[in-house]
Design a protein around this motif. Sequence first.
Motif, mmCIF file in Angstrom:
data_model
loop_
_atom_site.group_PDB
_atom_site.id
_atom_site.type_symbol
_atom_site.label_atom_id
_atom_site.label_comp_id
_atom_site.label_asym_id
_atom_site.label_seq_id
_atom_site.Cartn_x
_atom_site.Cartn_y
_atom_site.Cartn_z
ATOM 1 N N ARG A 140 -17.526 -6.233 -2.695
ATOM 2 C CA ARG A 140 -17.459 -5.215 -3.746
ATOM 3 C C ARG A 140 -17.226 -5.839 -5.113
ATOM 4 N N GLU A 150 -15.114 -4.977 -8.133
ATOM 5 C CA GLU A 150 -14.012 -4.054 -8.362
ATOM 6 C C GLU A 150 -13.342 -4.301 -9.703
ATOM 7 N N LYS A 184 0.860 -1.185 0.000
ATOM 8 C CA LYS A 184 0.000 0.000 0.000
ATOM 9 C C LYS A 184 0.896 1.235 0.000
ATOM 10 N N ILE A 190 -4.221 -11.707 2.067
ATOM 11 C CA ILE A 190 -5.063 -12.818 2.508
ATOM 12 C C ILE A 190 -5.861 -13.333 1.302
ATOM 13 N N GLN A 232 1.757 -5.590 3.651
ATOM 14 C CA GLN A 232 0.859 -6.428 4.460
ATOM 15 C C GLN A 232 0.691 -7.776 3.760
ATOM 16 N N LYS A 233 0.601 -8.832 4.544
ATOM 17 C CA LYS A 233 0.345 -10.155 3.949
ATOM 18 C C LYS A 233 -0.975 -10.094 3.181
ATOM 19 N N GLU A 241 -13.811 -4.240 7.170
ATOM 20 C CA GLU A 241 -13.495 -4.863 5.899
ATOM 21 C C GLU A 241 -12.450 -5.930 6.162
ATOM 22 N N TYR A 259 -2.331 0.299 -4.944
ATOM 23 C CA TYR A 259 -1.861 -0.917 -4.285
ATOM 24 C C TYR A 259 -1.242 -1.810 -5.356
HETATM 25 P P1 AMP Z 1 -9.446 -0.850 0.516
HETATM 26 O O1 AMP Z 1 -8.258 0.028 0.542
HETATM 27 O O2 AMP Z 1 -9.878 -1.295 1.835
HETATM 28 O O3 AMP Z 1 -10.567 -0.281 -0.283
HETATM 29 O O4 AMP Z 1 -9.021 -2.196 -0.225
HETATM 30 C C1 AMP Z 1 -8.942 -2.304 -1.615
HETATM 31 C C2 AMP Z 1 -8.878 -3.758 -2.001
HETATM 32 O O5 AMP Z 1 -7.701 -4.359 -1.502
HETATM 33 C C3 AMP Z 1 -10.046 -4.561 -1.484
HETATM 34 O O6 AMP Z 1 -10.583 -5.303 -2.530
HETATM 35 C C4 AMP Z 1 -9.476 -5.493 -0.467
HETATM 36 O O7 AMP Z 1 -10.133 -6.715 -0.546
HETATM 37 C C5 AMP Z 1 -8.012 -5.601 -0.900
HETATM 38 N N1 AMP Z 1 -7.121 -5.780 0.252
HETATM 39 C C6 AMP Z 1 -6.591 -4.831 1.048
HETATM 40 N N2 AMP Z 1 -5.782 -5.368 1.988
HETATM 41 C C7 AMP Z 1 -5.800 -6.705 1.779
HETATM 42 C C8 AMP Z 1 -5.165 -7.827 2.405
HETATM 43 N N3 AMP Z 1 -4.329 -7.667 3.432
HETATM 44 N N4 AMP Z 1 -5.428 -9.069 1.923
HETATM 45 C C9 AMP Z 1 -6.267 -9.235 0.869
HETATM 46 N N5 AMP Z 1 -6.884 -8.235 0.237
HETATM 47 C C10 AMP Z 1 -6.652 -6.978 0.664
#
Ligand code: AMP
Length: 341
Positions: free
Chosen positions: A208, A210, A143, A182, A179-180, A277, A153
């Motif tokens: 979502r 996306e 990130k 998942i 970050q790992k 989330e 990302y």
């Molecule tokens: P966000 O910034 O929360 O809107 O995340 C954007 C996308 O990144 C989403 O689809 C999340 O599912 C994915 N995402 C963010 N962090 C992780 C993580 N540590 N493992 C898997 N997916 C992630």
Amino acid sequence: MNTEVTIATLGSHSALQILKGAKDEGFRTVLICLRKRLKLYSRFKKLIDEMIIVDSFSEVIFKEVQNKLLNLNSILIPHGSLVEYVSLEDIENNFKVPIFGNKYILRWESDRKLKDKLLREAGVRTPEVYSSLDEVNDIVIVKLPGAKGGKGYFLASSPEEIRKKVKSLKIDEKDIFIQKYIVGTPTYIHFFYSPLSDELEVISMDRRYETNSDGLGRIPADVQLKSKIDLSYLVIGNFPIVLRESLLEEIFEIGDDLIKASKKLVSPGFIGPFCIEGTYDGTGSFYVFEFSARIVAGTNVFINGSPYTWLLYDEPMSMGKRIAKEIKKALEEGKIKELIT
Ligand code: AMP
């Protein structure tokens, strides 16, 4: 008809359900609308009593806009566009209009360090964070500084890959958050916490839709390997989710833990809607990687209610209407100060 208070919101994100919910509960409504979106929101004019037209949402803190809102005796319902387009510093220090919920917690969802602190305090399971790039030996999500909503990302699985990408993006290695990743099923849980009754409700859940990450599975692997696709998580829409009933207990526990942590770290803590989330991995363990401290747009799936609200209410209940109901109850009981900041 409740003539005392006007429910206000910015014309974007989840405004339509907020307006509809307010109307259903007998409130007058005011929409702060971008000039360029007037045509869109005019199509829903039956939900709107007053419009304040602006050229940019940041104008919401201008004196004349605030005065209009104050004259209407408004309570502003915050949503994602307020957090995104209005300076939180201004909201905290220069905004005199009452905001539904704890406006001071909005900063905690936007700042990665504060967010991490609250999740840790709550003791919820979060994906491992790598403090050094050289420790990476698995799929990670990187990130970038200031990246929001998945924009900016990228995924990688080795230190070399990350270095190469970071170099090409001209970013300082120190500034990235690793970050790992998942692998599993992303799930977003929408909670409502009522300070009036000290009760936590699960209102609904979504996942979502996306672009272009949800489009990758439509391309065969050999074609993927030959093409240069820049991964993106731009949200286009949302799907409803219903959890296995046996998973609900953990979800409520996570919600309770977050409320406790929020009360300790940023009093009065969460008020009304908040969302977590996360992703269920292959063993069914849930990893939380984000929270939002206000209504999320995934609740738009459930303007007519969700399976969970149907269990608790004998009427269609959206998050927007749930907010209006709470405000109405507080006004009736003379406790509105408990809901606004
Ligand atoms: P966000 O910034 O929360 O809107 O995340 C954007 C996308 O990144 C989403 O689809 C999340 O599912 C994915 N995402 C963010 N962090 C992780 C993580 N540590 N493992 C898997 N997916 C992630």
